[in-house]
Motif scaffolding. Structure first.
Motif, PDB file in Angstrom:
ATOM      1  N   GLY A  48       0.806  -1.217   0.000  1.00 36.44           N
ATOM      2  CA  GLY A  48       0.000   0.000   0.000  1.00 36.44           C
ATOM      3  C   GLY A  48       0.832   1.258   0.000  1.00 36.44           C
ATOM      4  O   GLY A  48       0.457   2.269  -0.619  1.00 36.44           O
ATOM      5  N   ASP A  49       1.978   1.221   0.664  1.00 35.98           N
ATOM      6  CA  ASP A  49       2.895   2.370   0.658  1.00 35.98           C
ATOM      7  C   ASP A  49       3.330   2.694  -0.767  1.00 35.98           C
ATOM      8  O   ASP A  49       3.399   3.862  -1.162  1.00 35.98           O
ATOM      9  CB  ASP A  49       4.102   2.048   1.537  1.00 35.98           C
ATOM     10  CG  ASP A  49       5.153   3.139   1.516  1.00 35.98           C
ATOM     11  OD1 ASP A  49       4.850   4.262   1.937  1.00 35.98           O
ATOM     12  OD2 ASP A  49       6.281   2.859   1.063  1.00 35.98           O
ATOM     13  N   ARG A  50       3.589   1.657  -1.567  1.00 32.61           N
ATOM     14  CA  ARG A  50       4.016   1.862  -2.951  1.00 32.61           C
ATOM     15  C   ARG A  50       2.870   2.333  -3.833  1.00 32.61           C
ATOM     16  O   ARG A  50       3.065   3.189  -4.714  1.00 32.61           O
ATOM     17  CB  ARG A  50       4.611   0.576  -3.524  1.00 32.61           C
ATOM     18  CG  ARG A  50       6.085   0.352  -3.170  1.00 32.61           C
ATOM     19  CD  ARG A  50       6.277   0.046  -1.711  1.00 32.61           C
ATOM     20  NE  ARG A  50       7.691   0.001  -1.336  1.00 32.61           N
ATOM     21  CZ  ARG A  50       8.086  -0.084  -0.074  1.00 32.61           C
ATOM     22  NH1 ARG A  50       7.204  -0.104   0.931  1.00 32.61           N
ATOM     23  NH2 ARG A  50       9.378  -0.120   0.228  1.00 32.61           N
ATOM     24  N   VAL A  51       1.675   1.801  -3.615  1.00 36.45           N
ATOM     25  CA  VAL A  51       0.518   2.242  -4.398  1.00 36.45           C
ATOM     26  C   VAL A  51       0.227   3.711  -4.115  1.00 36.45           C
ATOM     27  O   VAL A  51       0.025   4.526  -5.031  1.00 36.45           O
ATOM     28  CB  VAL A  51      -0.716   1.372  -4.092  1.00 36.45           C
ATOM     29  CG1 VAL A  51      -1.953   1.918  -4.812  1.00 36.45           C
ATOM     30  CG2 VAL A  51      -0.470  -0.079  -4.501  1.00 36.45           C
ATOM     31  N   LEU A  52       0.223   4.086  -2.841  1.00 32.21           N
ATOM     32  CA  LEU A  52      -0.003   5.475  -2.461  1.00 32.21           C
ATOM     33  C   LEU A  52       1.049   6.382  -3.084  1.00 32.21           C
ATOM     34  O   LEU A  52       0.734   7.455  -3.618  1.00 32.21           O
ATOM     35  CB  LEU A  52       0.023   5.614  -0.937  1.00 32.21           C
ATOM     36  CG  LEU A  52      -0.042   7.034  -0.370  1.00 32.21           C
ATOM     37  CD1 LEU A  52      -1.345   7.720  -0.760  1.00 32.21           C
ATOM     38  CD2 LEU A  52       0.135   7.016   1.145  1.00 32.21           C
ATOM     39  N   GLY A  53       2.310   5.947  -3.041  1.00 35.04           N
ATOM     40  CA  GLY A  53       3.378   6.755  -3.595  1.00 35.04           C
ATOM     41  C   GLY A  53       3.208   7.001  -5.088  1.00 35.04           C
ATOM     42  O   GLY A  53       3.405   8.127  -5.568  1.00 35.04           O
ATOM     43  N   LEU A  54       2.818   5.964  -5.826  1.00 37.94           N
ATOM     44  CA  LEU A  54       2.632   6.132  -7.272  1.00 37.94           C
ATOM     45  C   LEU A  54       1.461   7.068  -7.567  1.00 37.94           C
ATOM     46  O   LEU A  54       1.556   7.933  -8.440  1.00 37.94           O
ATOM     47  CB  LEU A  54       2.397   4.765  -7.927  1.00 37.94           C
ATOM     48  CG  LEU A  54       2.163   4.782  -9.446  1.00 37.94           C
ATOM     49  CD1 LEU A  54       3.303   5.483 -10.170  1.00 37.94           C
ATOM     50  CD2 LEU A  54       1.979   3.355  -9.961  1.00 37.94           C
ATOM     51  N   VAL A  55       0.355   6.907  -6.832  1.00 37.06           N
ATOM     52  CA  VAL A  55      -0.800   7.781  -7.045  1.00 37.06           C
ATOM     53  C   VAL A  55      -0.434   9.233  -6.779  1.00 37.06           C
ATOM     54  O   VAL A  55      -0.758  10.135  -7.565  1.00 37.06           O
ATOM     55  CB  VAL A  55      -1.979   7.357  -6.145  1.00 37.06           C
ATOM     56  CG1 VAL A  55      -3.120   8.378  -6.225  1.00 37.06           C
ATOM     57  CG2 VAL A  55      -2.498   5.981  -6.542  1.00 37.06           C
ATOM     58  N   MET A  56       0.272   9.494  -5.676  1.00 36.46           N
ATOM     59  CA  MET A  56       0.627  10.868  -5.331  1.00 36.46           C
ATOM     60  C   MET A  56       1.645  11.440  -6.318  1.00 36.46           C
ATOM     61  O   MET A  56       1.566  12.617  -6.691  1.00 36.46           O
ATOM     62  CB  MET A  56       1.188  10.923  -3.907  1.00 36.46           C
ATOM     63  CG  MET A  56       0.158  10.710  -2.815  1.00 36.46           C
ATOM     64  SD  MET A  56      -1.083  12.031  -2.731  1.00 36.46           S
ATOM     65  CE  MET A  56      -2.467  11.248  -3.562  1.00 36.46           C
ATOM     66  N   ALA A  57       2.610  10.627  -6.754  1.00 40.18           N
ATOM     67  CA  ALA A  57       3.596  11.116  -7.716  1.00 40.18           C
ATOM     68  C   ALA A  57       2.918  11.515  -9.024  1.00 40.18           C
ATOM     69  O   ALA A  57       3.195  12.581  -9.585  1.00 40.18           O
ATOM     70  CB  ALA A  57       4.659  10.038  -7.968  1.00 40.18           C
ATOM     71  N   GLU A  58       2.019  10.669  -9.524  1.00 39.18           N
ATOM     72  CA  GLU A  58       1.283  10.989 -10.746  1.00 39.18           C
ATOM     73  C   GLU A  58       0.445  12.250 -10.581  1.00 39.18           C
ATOM     74  O   GLU A  58       0.418  13.117 -11.459  1.00 39.18           O
ATOM     75  CB  GLU A  58       0.372   9.826 -11.133  1.00 39.18           C
ATOM     76  CG  GLU A  58       1.077   8.640 -11.748  1.00 39.18           C
ATOM     77  CD  GLU A  58       0.088   7.616 -12.278  1.00 39.18           C
ATOM     78  OE1 GLU A  58       0.512   6.763 -13.073  1.00 39.18           O
ATOM     79  OE2 GLU A  58      -1.105   7.665 -11.904  1.00 39.18           O
ATOM     80  N   ALA A  59      -0.236  12.344  -9.445  1.00 37.15           N
ATOM     81  CA  ALA A  59      -1.123  13.481  -9.212  1.00 37.15           C
ATOM     82  C   ALA A  59      -0.340  14.788  -9.132  1.00 37.15           C
ATOM     83  O   ALA A  59      -0.773  15.822  -9.665  1.00 37.15           O
ATOM     84  CB  ALA A  59      -1.931  13.265  -7.931  1.00 37.15           C
ATOM     85  N   LEU A  60       0.805  14.771  -8.471  1.00 43.53           N
ATOM     86  CA  LEU A  60       1.614  15.977  -8.346  1.00 43.53           C
ATOM     87  C   LEU A  60       2.178  16.413  -9.691  1.00 43.53           C
ATOM     88  O   LEU A  60       2.220  17.604 -10.010  1.00 43.53           O
ATOM     89  CB  LEU A  60       2.752  15.746  -7.343  1.00 43.53           C
ATOM     90  CG  LEU A  60       2.339  15.708  -5.868  1.00 43.53           C
ATOM     91  CD1 LEU A  60       3.491  15.201  -5.012  1.00 43.53           C
ATOM     92  CD2 LEU A  60       1.874  17.072  -5.391  1.00 43.53           C
ATOM     93  N   LEU A  61       2.614  15.457 -10.503  1.00 44.30           N
ATOM     94  CA  LEU A  61       3.122  15.788 -11.830  1.00 44.30           C
ATOM     95  C   LEU A  61       2.027  16.413 -12.697  1.00 44.30           C
ATOM     96  O   LEU A  61       2.259  17.367 -13.435  1.00 44.30           O
ATOM     97  CB  LEU A  61       3.673  14.534 -12.508  1.00 44.30           C
ATOM     98  CG  LEU A  61       5.024  14.032 -12.003  1.00 44.30           C
ATOM     99  CD1 LEU A  61       5.335  12.673 -12.601  1.00 44.30           C
ATOM    100  CD2 LEU A  61       6.135  15.014 -12.328  1.00 44.30           C
ATOM    101  N   SER A  62       0.815  15.863 -12.588  1.00 40.55           N
ATOM    102  CA  SER A  62      -0.305  16.382 -13.363  1.00 40.55           C
ATOM    103  C   SER A  62      -0.751  17.749 -12.863  1.00 40.55           C
ATOM    104  O   SER A  62      -1.120  18.623 -13.644  1.00 40.55           O
ATOM    105  CB  SER A  62      -1.480  15.394 -13.295  1.00 40.55           C
ATOM    106  OG  SER A  62      -2.609  15.898 -13.953  1.00 40.55           O
ATOM    107  N   GLN A  63      -0.681  17.935 -11.550  1.00 36.88           N
ATOM    108  CA  GLN A  63      -1.143  19.177 -10.927  1.00 36.88           C
ATOM    109  C   GLN A  63      -0.270  20.367 -11.309  1.00 36.88           C
ATOM    110  O   GLN A  63      -0.767  21.478 -11.503  1.00 36.88           O
ATOM    111  CB  GLN A  63      -1.148  18.997  -9.405  1.00 36.88           C
ATOM    112  CG  GLN A  63      -1.637  20.179  -8.610  1.00 36.88           C
ATOM    113  CD  GLN A  63      -1.482  19.950  -7.122  1.00 36.88           C
ATOM    114  OE1 GLN A  63      -0.377  19.911  -6.605  1.00 36.88           O
ATOM    115  NE2 GLN A  63      -2.600  19.758  -6.436  1.00 36.88           N
TER     116      GLN A  63
END
Length: 227
Positions: A48-63
């Motif tokens: 879950g730590d890795r899934v959360l990290g990927l979601v947040m990394a993608e979201a920040l790049l898009s933001q």
């Protein structure tokens, strides 16, 4: 697997109804309740730590498509740190459905920040395994939405920034005083005062002691910068 009414209600707060309910039960099972026939949530926490990290990394790049790595890294850390996970866990009352051993329960395990943060990561992994990455991303973005929208250009730890401000002026580190604690054990509300030896002080209220300390530090920094 038949779920209890409180875990069914938790699914509604989480925003995902499990096809494989055993995954959710495992995500909610602390190591103090593990047996040869009952797995705990530690392996799920790792995933879950890795899934959360990927979601947040993608979201920040898009933001912010123009942000540098140096700007993105502190924002990312602010969003995925254990304290942020624990705060989200409190908002959906994850502590109320955790399966804990007697000694852990008696020691206040349902309120422990590390335990809540770990369980939140395990629940994210359970959603991912149950329904795939797109569903897990949707759950994470909904639960973290306000934090993602509010993450600042400078996401540095406010307590660290306040301590550095004090040290640069020859002052000792600030003190954090708990002024009040209200609410039930599973959802306490803390009021904290951050104060400097020079007399400046600011108060803040939040759902965890650390969050209240950070908010008080941020309020005091804002006050000092406005002087």
């Amino acid at each position: 697997m038949k779920l209890s009414a409180d875990i069914k209600a938790f699914q509604a707060r989480l925003g995902h109804e499990f096809t494989n309910a055993a995954l959710l039960v495992r995500a909610l099972t602390h190591s103090s309740m593990a047996t040869p026939n009952r797995d705990d949530n530690q392996r799920l926490e790792f995933l879950g730590d890795r899934v959360l990290g990927l979601v947040m990394a993608e979201a920040l790049l898009s933001q912010d498509q123009g942000a540098t790595e140096g700007q993105l890294a502190p924002r990312f850390n602010a969003l995925v740190r254990k304290e942020a996970c624990a705060d989200v866990a409190r908002e959906i009352d994850l502590g109320g459905v955790l399966k804990l051993g007697r000694s852990e329960m008696l020691s206040g395990g349902r309120r422990k920040e590390a335990l809540l943060g770990d369980a939140m990561e395990a629940v994210i992994a359970a959603v991912y395994l149950d329904a795939g990455f797109e569903t897990a991303r949707g759950v994470v973005l909904r639960l973290w939405g306000a934090r993602l929208g509010a993450v600042k250009e400078d996401a540095r730890d406010a307590k660290t920034s306040l301590q550095e401000w004090a040290q640069a002026r020859g002052l000792p580190p600030p003190d954090y005083v708990e002024l009040a604690r209200k609410g039930p054990d599973h959802a306490p509300i803390f009021t904290i005062c951050a104060q400097l030896k020079s007399g400046q002080r600011a108060e803040a209220t939040a759902g965890s002691k650390r969050q209240a300390e950070q908010a008080a530090a941020r309020a005091l920094l804002d006050q000092l910068q406005a002087e």
